[in-house]
Design a protein around this motif. Structure first.
Motif, PDB file in Angstrom:
ATOM      1  N   TYR A 522    -132.857  43.394  20.039  1.00  0.00           N
ATOM      2  CA  TYR A 522    -133.213  41.975  20.067  1.00  0.00           C
ATOM      3  C   TYR A 522    -134.356  41.665  19.104  1.00  0.00           C
ATOM      4  CZ  TYR A 522    -130.449  41.931  24.347  1.00  0.00           C
ATOM      5  OH  TYR A 522    -129.425  42.045  25.265  1.00  0.00           O
ATOM      6  N   ASN A 523    -134.316  40.460  18.593  1.00  0.00           N
ATOM      7  CA  ASN A 523    -135.355  39.967  17.684  1.00  0.00           C
ATOM      8  C   ASN A 523    -136.396  39.206  18.501  1.00  0.00           C
ATOM      9  OD1 ASN A 523    -136.913  38.718  15.722  1.00  0.00           O
ATOM     10  ND2 ASN A 523    -135.184  38.234  14.400  1.00  0.00           N
ATOM     11  N   SER A 524    -137.608  39.705  18.533  1.00  0.00           N
ATOM     12  CA  SER A 524    -138.653  39.090  19.358  1.00  0.00           C
ATOM     13  C   SER A 524    -139.066  37.715  18.840  1.00  0.00           C
ATOM     14  CB  SER A 524    -139.884  40.000  19.410  1.00  0.00           C
ATOM     15  OG  SER A 524    -140.416  40.188  18.098  1.00  0.00           O
ATOM     16  N   MET A 525    -138.690  37.385  17.605  1.00  0.00           N
ATOM     17  CA  MET A 525    -139.043  36.086  17.037  1.00  0.00           C
ATOM     18  C   MET A 525    -138.010  35.015  17.374  1.00  0.00           C
ATOM     19  SD  MET A 525    -141.859  36.851  15.763  1.00  0.00           S
ATOM     20  CE  MET A 525    -142.237  35.318  14.922  1.00  0.00           C
ATOM     21  N   ARG A 526    -136.925  35.407  18.000  1.00  0.00           N
ATOM     22  CA  ARG A 526    -135.903  34.444  18.424  1.00  0.00           C
ATOM     23  C   ARG A 526    -136.012  34.246  19.929  1.00  0.00           C
ATOM     24  NH1 ARG A 526    -130.594  36.876  15.237  1.00  0.00           N
ATOM     25  NH2 ARG A 526    -131.324  36.491  13.096  1.00  0.00           N
ATOM     26  N   SER A 527    -136.217  33.016  20.337  1.00  0.00           N
ATOM     27  CA  SER A 527    -136.423  32.745  21.762  1.00  0.00           C
ATOM     28  C   SER A 527    -135.198  33.112  22.591  1.00  0.00           C
ATOM     29  CB  SER A 527    -136.780  31.267  21.957  1.00  0.00           C
ATOM     30  OG  SER A 527    -135.765  30.429  21.433  1.00  0.00           O
ATOM     31  N   ARG A 528    -134.013  32.928  22.017  1.00  0.00           N
ATOM     32  CA  ARG A 528    -132.787  33.232  22.763  1.00  0.00           C
ATOM     33  C   ARG A 528    -132.676  34.736  22.999  1.00  0.00           C
ATOM     34  NH1 ARG A 528    -127.295  34.221  21.393  1.00  0.00           N
ATOM     35  NH2 ARG A 528    -125.860  33.526  23.027  1.00  0.00           N
ATOM     36  N   ASP A 529    -132.916  35.533  21.957  1.00  0.00           N
ATOM     37  CA  ASP A 529    -132.880  36.992  22.106  1.00  0.00           C
ATOM     38  C   ASP A 529    -133.921  37.461  23.127  1.00  0.00           C
ATOM     39  OD1 ASP A 529    -130.943  37.022  20.167  1.00  0.00           O
ATOM     40  OD2 ASP A 529    -131.890  38.592  18.966  1.00  0.00           O
ATOM     41  N   LYS A 530    -135.094  36.866  23.025  1.00  0.00           N
ATOM     42  CA  LYS A 530    -136.178  37.266  23.933  1.00  0.00           C
ATOM     43  C   LYS A 530    -135.826  36.949  25.386  1.00  0.00           C
ATOM     44  CE  LYS A 530    -141.233  37.207  23.875  1.00  0.00           C
ATOM     45  NZ  LYS A 530    -142.428  36.600  23.242  1.00  0.00           N
ATOM     46  N   SER A 531    -135.156  35.834  25.605  1.00  0.00           N
ATOM     47  CA  SER A 531    -134.750  35.456  26.956  1.00  0.00           C
ATOM     48  C   SER A 531    -133.748  36.457  27.529  1.00  0.00           C
ATOM     49  CB  SER A 531    -134.144  34.049  26.938  1.00  0.00           C
ATOM     50  OG  SER A 531    -133.618  33.710  28.193  1.00  0.00           O
ATOM     51  N   TYR A 532    -132.786  36.859  26.702  1.00  0.00           N
ATOM     52  CA  TYR A 532    -131.807  37.852  27.172  1.00  0.00           C
ATOM     53  C   TYR A 532    -132.480  39.185  27.464  1.00  0.00           C
ATOM     54  CZ  TYR A 532    -127.538  35.150  26.465  1.00  0.00           C
ATOM     55  OH  TYR A 532    -126.534  34.231  26.592  1.00  0.00           O
ATOM     56  N   TYR A 533    -133.471  39.539  26.670  1.00  0.00           N
ATOM     57  CA  TYR A 533    -134.173  40.803  26.889  1.00  0.00           C
ATOM     58  C   TYR A 533    -134.964  40.765  28.196  1.00  0.00           C
ATOM     59  CZ  TYR A 533    -137.395  44.682  26.124  1.00  0.00           C
ATOM     60  OH  TYR A 533    -138.124  45.836  26.260  1.00  0.00           O
ATOM     61  N   GLU A 534    -135.616  39.643  28.457  1.00  0.00           N
ATOM     62  CA  GLU A 534    -136.427  39.531  29.677  1.00  0.00           C
ATOM     63  C   GLU A 534    -135.568  39.554  30.937  1.00  0.00           C
ATOM     64  OE1 GLU A 534    -138.448  35.916  28.861  1.00  0.00           O
ATOM     65  OE2 GLU A 534    -140.068  36.861  27.694  1.00  0.00           O
ATOM     66  N   GLN A 535    -134.321  39.066  30.836  1.00  0.00           N
ATOM     67  CA  GLN A 535    -133.416  39.056  31.985  1.00  0.00           C
ATOM     68  C   GLN A 535    -132.346  40.141  31.851  1.00  0.00           C
ATOM     69  OE1 GLN A 535    -133.879  36.954  34.542  1.00  0.00           O
ATOM     70  NE2 GLN A 535    -135.655  36.030  33.534  1.00  0.00           N
ATOM     71  N   PHE A 536    -132.658  41.213  31.133  1.00  0.00           N
ATOM     72  CA  PHE A 536    -131.657  42.190  30.709  1.00  0.00           C
ATOM     73  C   PHE A 536    -130.869  42.788  31.874  1.00  0.00           C
ATOM     74  CE2 PHE A 536    -130.124  46.310  29.274  1.00  0.00           C
ATOM     75  CZ  PHE A 536    -129.583  46.010  28.032  1.00  0.00           C
ATOM     76  N   CYS A 537    -131.555  43.316  32.854  1.00  0.00           N
ATOM     77  CA  CYS A 537    -130.862  44.017  33.955  1.00  0.00           C
ATOM     78  C   CYS A 537    -130.000  43.066  34.766  1.00  0.00           C
ATOM     79  CB  CYS A 537    -131.883  44.718  34.847  1.00  0.00           C
ATOM     80  SG  CYS A 537    -132.740  46.069  34.017  1.00  0.00           S
ATOM     81  N   TYR A 538    -130.561  41.924  35.126  1.00  0.00           N
ATOM     82  CA  TYR A 538    -129.790  40.969  35.931  1.00  0.00           C
ATOM     83  C   TYR A 538    -128.588  40.441  35.144  1.00  0.00           C
ATOM     84  CZ  TYR A 538    -128.506  36.835  38.587  1.00  0.00           C
ATOM     85  OH  TYR A 538    -127.803  35.899  39.286  1.00  0.00           O
ATOM     86  N   TYR A 539    -128.823  40.118  33.881  1.00  0.00           N
ATOM     87  CA  TYR A 539    -127.731  39.577  33.060  1.00  0.00           C
ATOM     88  C   TYR A 539    -126.584  40.575  32.937  1.00  0.00           C
ATOM     89  CZ  TYR A 539    -125.121  38.431  28.826  1.00  0.00           C
ATOM     90  OH  TYR A 539    -124.113  38.187  27.927  1.00  0.00           O
ATOM     91  N   HIS A 540    -126.898  41.835  32.668  1.00  0.00           N
ATOM     92  CA  HIS A 540    -125.839  42.817  32.442  1.00  0.00           C
ATOM     93  C   HIS A 540    -125.138  43.237  33.724  1.00  0.00           C
ATOM     94  CE1 HIS A 540    -127.624  43.088  28.436  1.00  0.00           C
ATOM     95  NE2 HIS A 540    -126.485  43.622  28.059  1.00  0.00           N
ATOM     96  N   SER A 541    -125.738  42.996  34.846  1.00  0.00           N
ATOM     97  CA  SER A 541    -125.049  43.298  36.107  1.00  0.00           C
ATOM     98  C   SER A 541    -124.166  42.140  36.558  1.00  0.00           C
ATOM     99  CB  SER A 541    -126.075  43.624  37.200  1.00  0.00           C
ATOM    100  OG  SER A 541    -126.910  42.504  37.453  1.00  0.00           O
ATOM    101  N   THR A 542    -124.325  40.985  35.904  1.00  0.00           N
ATOM    102  CA  THR A 542    -123.540  39.803  36.316  1.00  0.00           C
ATOM    103  C   THR A 542    -122.974  39.039  35.125  1.00  0.00           C
ATOM    104  OG1 THR A 542    -125.544  38.439  36.317  1.00  0.00           O
ATOM    105  CG2 THR A 542    -124.925  39.490  38.404  1.00  0.00           C
ATOM    106  N   PHE A 543    -122.826  39.691  33.954  1.00  0.00           N
ATOM    107  CA  PHE A 543    -122.547  38.881  32.756  1.00  0.00           C
ATOM    108  C   PHE A 543    -121.165  38.231  32.735  1.00  0.00           C
ATOM    109  CE2 PHE A 543    -121.882  42.977  29.955  1.00  0.00           C
ATOM    110  CZ  PHE A 543    -120.797  43.336  30.731  1.00  0.00           C
TER     111      PHE A 543
END
Length: 684
Positions: A522-543
């Motif tokens: 993920y690119n830390s300068m992109r807000s969308r990428d950063k959001s996915y990274y911060e919610q990584f575990c929950y997102y990937h268990s329910t994507f």
């Protein structure tokens, strides 16, 4: 059907018949749809059966098995002459997906043809046609002849368009097929397994790739892209594929990867679906439609707009999301799942992280090899995939990786993993180094020609013990659907893809039979990428629940202006014989009762799906018919439907060109719905 599919699996997987088997959901799906094919009066015949199953689960085998049943049932249920012609139409959206599935389908057709001759089954040759447009295959025999001549003169020539050599290996025996296996004679092209005299198809393979042959022969199985169906308006012989040649209309239409039929592509496709159904109905039969996908939301509404039919989902939802009877969530202790790992670097660029990741993967696979790990384990992680959202990102990173990966590997072996490297006596930077300084790589993008794509896919299947094995591959979203290469086990995703559906589909290309690893960078300068990274575990268990709803607006005003008149003209040309020949455009009568019936059938479809737009749709169709009448009056005995050299005397004005008249244009493709425009910079 079982024998045909057994032969197909043995030929494509090169395996023993003893290990070929059916999954319960495949058999259940086939048994559910068989009554709808056998009985035209079945209450579910007009419903669309959606096979909704995870990627890699075996959807392709399910509908290929159903195809085999349809082919043999049609021939065994009657001895009439009309049993020939097109029985199955299978459609895809991407050319890579089409080429992948074409190999499986050709093996099935060869198996069916083998059984036809073996058991004396009625009907002509069981054959397959690849109908995907001049960007891939030739439209005319003359084009095929010219291309084959170029290849004979220079075997290394790269053919980007109209290449008839779509089969490089015999689907029956696996022998190589070179340019010698393609011969043009008597206005037709014959494909043969020329290098194996023992092959059953040594003199002729039941495969056709030139449009002229496909219109003339009407192969049993037509494999196409949805784009190509825009040509039914232009080609007077295209109706032969839908029953205009005196044979029955197709029994079955298969739409794979339904979720891709959305947006502008889906909106235009929905209008052409109306034309296809109308033409088939005119010749006596409405085909059964089935579809498949692994990622879709709002499918019932999408299917209603596309096909004006109800949807039946299979398998249906169970009481538990972990158990649908046909699919049970695996126990991770018994079958490890695909693992997702997220990386987001603060303070360094995304490209820097990608280089370090690629270097680490390269170092580790050679370390495992030197440690004597099992061959299958090393091979699973030997060829890794870099997945990029844009060609710009892919190109720039490809150069950076090739320049810097060797230095990064040397750092890992010399400092970070010095102990591990010394334990296996790993050699770096010498004549017989254990890790080479050059890494075999390639790309899978739209920049590749069809021949190059096939060569890359074949090399991807090679194990690491082969000299032709890739170290890594760089891919765009071309890789997101249809690739079925079991040995791929690692993927690096550069930035979060634009849609969750694409992310799920793309990452499912690795770890299909053994545990896989997906590294999302993920690119830390992109807000969308950063959001996915911060919610990584929950997102990937329910994507799966975040898959976007498909959007199809076939009967919006702009879609009507683009394609409704195109569909009307397709129906008129292929259901009213006097308007079929190109030169008969001048014979149009504005008060023609048959034309009025066609218009009313279209308006009924519009009213069923979007009643609010019916009045505007009628105005638009009347406007086009008035334009036709004015041209017929002004050009008596001269007006034709199409003339590529002089559009002024033609009713059809190509949407690819700038149209200076008030006559609505006719689409050449359902994908490119706007003409190109040149932009000039003027210095002030």
């Amino acid at each position: 059907m079982n024998e045909a599919m057994l032969l197909q699996r043995v030929k494509t997987k090169h395996c023993s018949p003893d290990i070929v088997s059916w999954y319960p959901f495949q058999m259940a799906y086939i048994l559910q749809i068989i009554p709808d094919i056998v009985d035209n009066d079945s209450e579910f015949h007009k419903d669309v059966d959606l096979l909704w199953f995870p990627t890699g689960g075996g959807k392709t085998e399910a509908y290929l098995g159903l195809s085999a049943f349809s082919i043999f049932f049609r021939r065994l249920s009657s001895n009439k002459d009309d049993i020939n012609g097109v029985t199955i139409i299978m459609r895809y959206t991407l050319r890579l997906l089409t080429l992948q599935q074409f190999e499986r389908a050709t093996a099935l057709v060869c198996a069916c043809e083998h059984m036809r001759k073996k058991y004396g089954i009625p009907g002509n040759e069981i054959s397959i046609g690849l109908w995907i447009g001049s960007g891939m295959t030739p439209n005319h025999i003359e084009d095929a002849t010219e291309t084959l001549k170029k290849i004979c003169e220079d075997s290394t020539a790269t053919i980007y368009e109209a290449n008839p050599m779509q089969i490089t290996k015999c689907p029956w025996c696996g022998a190589e097929i070179g340019v010698g296996g393609y011969k043009v004679s008597n206005g037709s092209m014959n494909i043969s397994c020329c290098n194996n005299h023992e092959c059953e198809f040594h003199t002729h393979l039941p495969i056709y790739v030139v449009d002229d042959d496909i219109y003339r022969i009407a192969p049993t199985f037509v494999l196409s892209t949805v784009d190509k169906f825009a040509r039914i308006t232009w080609e007077e012989q295209a109706g032969n594929l839908l029953g205009a040649n005196g044979c029955r209309p197709p029994e079955l239409i298969i739409q794979d990867e339904l979720h891709l039929i959305s947006g502008p592509l889906g909106s235009i496709t929905g209008i052409y679906e109306m034309a296809i159904e109308n033409i088939c109905k005119h010749y006596g039969k409405v085909p059964k439609i089935i579809a498949s996908t692994a990622t879709v939301k709002n499918a019932d509404n999408q299917i209603k707009i596309l096909y004006n039919r109800k949807m039946i989902q299979f398998p249906p939802n169970g009481l538990l999301h972990t158990d649908s009877f046909f699919a049970i969530e695996a126990d991770l202790s018994k079958r490890p799942a695909r693992t997702y790992l997220g990386i987001c670097s603060i303070g360094s660029g995304t490209s820097e992280m990608l280089i370090k990741t690629f270097a680490l993967l390269t170092f580790m696979k050679h370390l495992y090899r030197l440690q004597g790990k099992p061959t299958d384990v090393v091979d699973q992680f030997y060829t890794y995939v870099g997945y990029f959202n844009t060609l710009k990102e892919l190109g720039s990173n490809s150069i950076i990786i090739s320049d810097r990966i060797s230095a990064e590997i040397k750092y890992l072996a010399t400092y970070k993993f010095k102990k591990e490297a010394e334990s296996v006596n790993m050699k770096i930077d010498c004549a017989n180094a254990d890790i080479p300084s050059y890494f075999r790589n390639n790309e899978l993008t739209s920049r590749n020609s069809a021949k190059e794509i096939k060569a890359v896919l074949e090399r991807l299947a090679n194990k690491y013990t082969s000299e032709d094995c890739f170290d890594y591959i760089m891919a765009s979203n071309m890789l997101s659907v249809g690739i079925d290469i079991d040995r791929l086990g690692v993927m690096c995703v550069y930035g979060q893809p634009k849609s969750n559906s694409e992310y799920i589909q793309a990452t499912s290309r690795v770890g299909r039979t053994n545990p896989g690893l997906v590294i999302s960078i993920y690119n830390s300068m992109r807000s969308r990428d950063k959001s996915y990274y911060e919610q990584f575990c929950y997102y990937h268990s329910t994507f799966y629940k975040y898959v976007e709803a498909t959007s199809v607006t076939s009967y919006s005003p702009r879609a009507i202006e683009k394609a409704l008149h195109c569909a009307m003209m397709a129906i008129i040309r292929h259901t009213i014989p006097r308007y079929n020949p190109n030169e008969n455009a001048c014979k149009f009568l504005r008060n023609d009762r048959d034309v009025e019936l066609v218009k009313q059938s279209i308006l009924k479809r519009v009213n069923d799906i979007e009643p609010r737009i019916k009045e505007y749709a009628e105005e638009w169709l009347n406007y086009y018919l008035d334009c036709w009448k004015e041209l017929a009056d002004s050009l008596p005995d001269k007006l034709v439907f199409s003339d590529y050299h002089n559009e002024d005397r033609a009713l059809f004005r190509s949407a690819d060109n700038q149209n200076g008249s008030d006559i609505p244009t006719i689409l050449n493709s359902v994908r490119n719905v706007e003409p190109a425009a040149n932009i000039y910079f003027i210095k002030r």
